[in-house]
Design a protein around this motif. Structure first.
Motif, mmCIF file in Angstrom:
data_model
loop_
_atom_site.group_PDB
_atom_site.id
_atom_site.type_symbol
_atom_site.label_atom_id
_atom_site.label_comp_id
_atom_site.label_asym_id
_atom_site.label_seq_id
_atom_site.Cartn_x
_atom_site.Cartn_y
_atom_site.Cartn_z
ATOM 1 N N ARG A 103 -70.367 65.406 -35.633
ATOM 2 C CA ARG A 103 -69.691 66.390 -36.468
ATOM 3 C C ARG A 103 -70.629 67.559 -36.756
ATOM 4 O O ARG A 103 -71.855 67.423 -36.754
ATOM 5 N N ILE A 104 -70.032 68.709 -37.035
ATOM 6 C CA ILE A 104 -70.792 69.930 -37.248
ATOM 7 C C ILE A 104 -71.792 69.771 -38.398
ATOM 8 O O ILE A 104 -72.948 70.187 -38.300
ATOM 9 N N GLY A 105 -71.363 69.158 -39.487
ATOM 10 C CA GLY A 105 -72.238 69.014 -40.645
ATOM 11 C C GLY A 105 -73.505 68.250 -40.331
ATOM 12 O O GLY A 105 -74.606 68.624 -40.756
ATOM 13 N N ARG A 106 -73.378 67.180 -39.567
ATOM 14 C CA ARG A 106 -74.557 66.392 -39.220
ATOM 15 C C ARG A 106 -75.512 67.195 -38.339
ATOM 16 O O ARG A 106 -76.736 67.099 -38.489
ATOM 17 N N GLN A 107 -74.963 68.006 -37.431
ATOM 18 C CA GLN A 107 -75.814 68.775 -36.538
ATOM 19 C C GLN A 107 -76.591 69.860 -37.287
ATOM 20 O O GLN A 107 -77.717 70.204 -36.918
ATOM 21 N N ILE A 108 -76.002 70.400 -38.337
ATOM 22 C CA ILE A 108 -76.697 71.413 -39.133
ATOM 23 C C ILE A 108 -77.774 70.767 -40.009
ATOM 24 O O ILE A 108 -78.872 71.318 -40.170
ATOM 25 N N ALA A 109 -77.490 69.594 -40.554
ATOM 26 C CA ALA A 109 -78.404 68.972 -41.521
ATOM 27 C C ALA A 109 -79.519 68.160 -40.871
ATOM 28 O O ALA A 109 -80.530 67.867 -41.524
ATOM 29 N N ARG A 121 -78.025 67.180 -52.231
ATOM 30 C CA ARG A 121 -77.075 66.506 -51.349
ATOM 31 C C ARG A 121 -76.960 67.259 -50.024
ATOM 32 O O ARG A 121 -76.806 68.478 -50.001
ATOM 33 N N PRO A 122 -77.007 66.542 -48.895
ATOM 34 C CA PRO A 122 -76.833 67.210 -47.596
ATOM 35 C C PRO A 122 -75.518 67.965 -47.487
ATOM 36 O O PRO A 122 -75.462 69.024 -46.852
ATOM 37 N N ASP A 123 -74.458 67.431 -48.113
ATOM 38 C CA ASP A 123 -73.155 68.097 -48.032
ATOM 39 C C ASP A 123 -73.215 69.491 -48.658
ATOM 40 O O ASP A 123 -72.609 70.439 -48.148
ATOM 41 N N ASP A 124 -73.926 69.615 -49.774
ATOM 42 C CA ASP A 124 -74.057 70.926 -50.423
ATOM 43 C C ASP A 124 -74.864 71.887 -49.552
ATOM 44 O O ASP A 124 -74.540 73.070 -49.458
ATOM 45 N N PHE A 125 -75.908 71.368 -48.936
ATOM 46 C CA PHE A 125 -76.738 72.195 -48.046
ATOM 47 C C PHE A 125 -75.901 72.705 -46.879
ATOM 48 O O PHE A 125 -75.960 73.889 -46.528
ATOM 49 N N VAL A 126 -75.133 71.825 -46.262
ATOM 50 C CA VAL A 126 -74.312 72.202 -45.109
ATOM 51 C C VAL A 126 -73.255 73.215 -45.521
ATOM 52 O O VAL A 126 -73.002 74.192 -44.802
#
Length: 257
Positions: A103-109, A121-126
């Protein structure tokens, strides 16, 4: 005078093409004594015909490819082999540069987590990374094939910016986009440069785009830099015959009339 943000000196790169017998192998010099520098916040364009060494230069600059000879330096200090977190790359084909299974979020984080750059939180960073490039946070849950070409290009920029680089290497980063989306992505890069103080090594075959984006331009021919000048000077009064030939080959409206 302060040293440049990034520089290469006497850079060379040789390749050996395989052959059945030793004397059938071909040795190619992709780069020959290339010397360039980029100041903090500057955009340096690199132009030249296909096979002139532009992409090889980009890969050596980012540490993805080791040079055969020559040096890289960062703020005046010699750089060790391999990638540098201050230099990130935006690839020509964002679709193939992204992992189709993640997923895009995992690739960015992924890389910021590895380097300890995410405090909360990684979700906030993404979400912040996506919003910075003009994308909705909800796209973090999608896969690359679920995005348009323009969205994938923006994700590629977001992923590159996630490590907080000072230099972005853009290797034909907008070449695969239609002209409307290309203009949008170029405007985004311009805004990010002003906001973050980014330097760009901008590689393109499109001379009009290079003139619009870059303050200085380097012209490459057969693995060598044959001219470096301010963009307005180079486009109005080119000094090298090859530069003149490149500019003469650009079609104009009069070419069709």
């Amino acid at each position: 005078m302060s040293p440049p943000l990034f520089a290469v000196a006497e850079l060379g790169c040789d390749f050996t093409l395989p052959g059945g017998l030793p004397w059938q192998r071909r040795h190619i010099t992709a780069l020959d004594a290339v010397t360039l520098s980029i100041a903090a916040g500057e955009a340096l364009g690199v132009v030249g015909e296909s096979g002139s060494g532009k992409s090889t230069l980009a890969r050596i600059a980012t540490g993805l490819l080791p040079p055969s000879r020559g040096t890289r330096s960062w703020l005046g200090a010699a750089m060790p082999p391999g990638p540098h977190p201050g230099i990130q790359m935006v690839f020509q084909d964002a679709g193939s540069a992204l992992n189709p299974r993640l997923r895009i979020g995992r690739q960015i984080a992924e890389a910021p987590l590895l380097h300890g750059l995410i405090a909360g939180r990684p979700d906030d960073f993404v979400a912040g990374a996506l919003e910075r490039v003009g994308l909705a946070a909800a796209l973090a849950n999608r896969y690359p094939h679920q995005l348009s070409g323009g969205q994938r290009a923006r994700v590629g920029i977001a992923r590159a910016l996630a490590l907080r680089p000072q230099l972005l290497v853009c290797d034909e980063a907008t070449a695969a986009l239609d002209v409307v989306v290309q203009a949008q992505v170029l405007n985004l890069l311009h805004s990010l440069r002003r906001e973050l103080g980014l330097a760009l090594l901008f590689i393109s075959h499109d001379l009009a785009v290079v003139r619009h984006v870059c303050e200085r331009v380097a012209v490459m021919q057969a693995g060598r830099v044959v001219e470096v000048a301010h963009a307005d000077t180079l486009f109005c009064t080119p000094a090298h015959p090859y530069t003149h030939a490149l500019l003469s080959a650009v079609p104009t409206l009069s070419s069709f009339g």
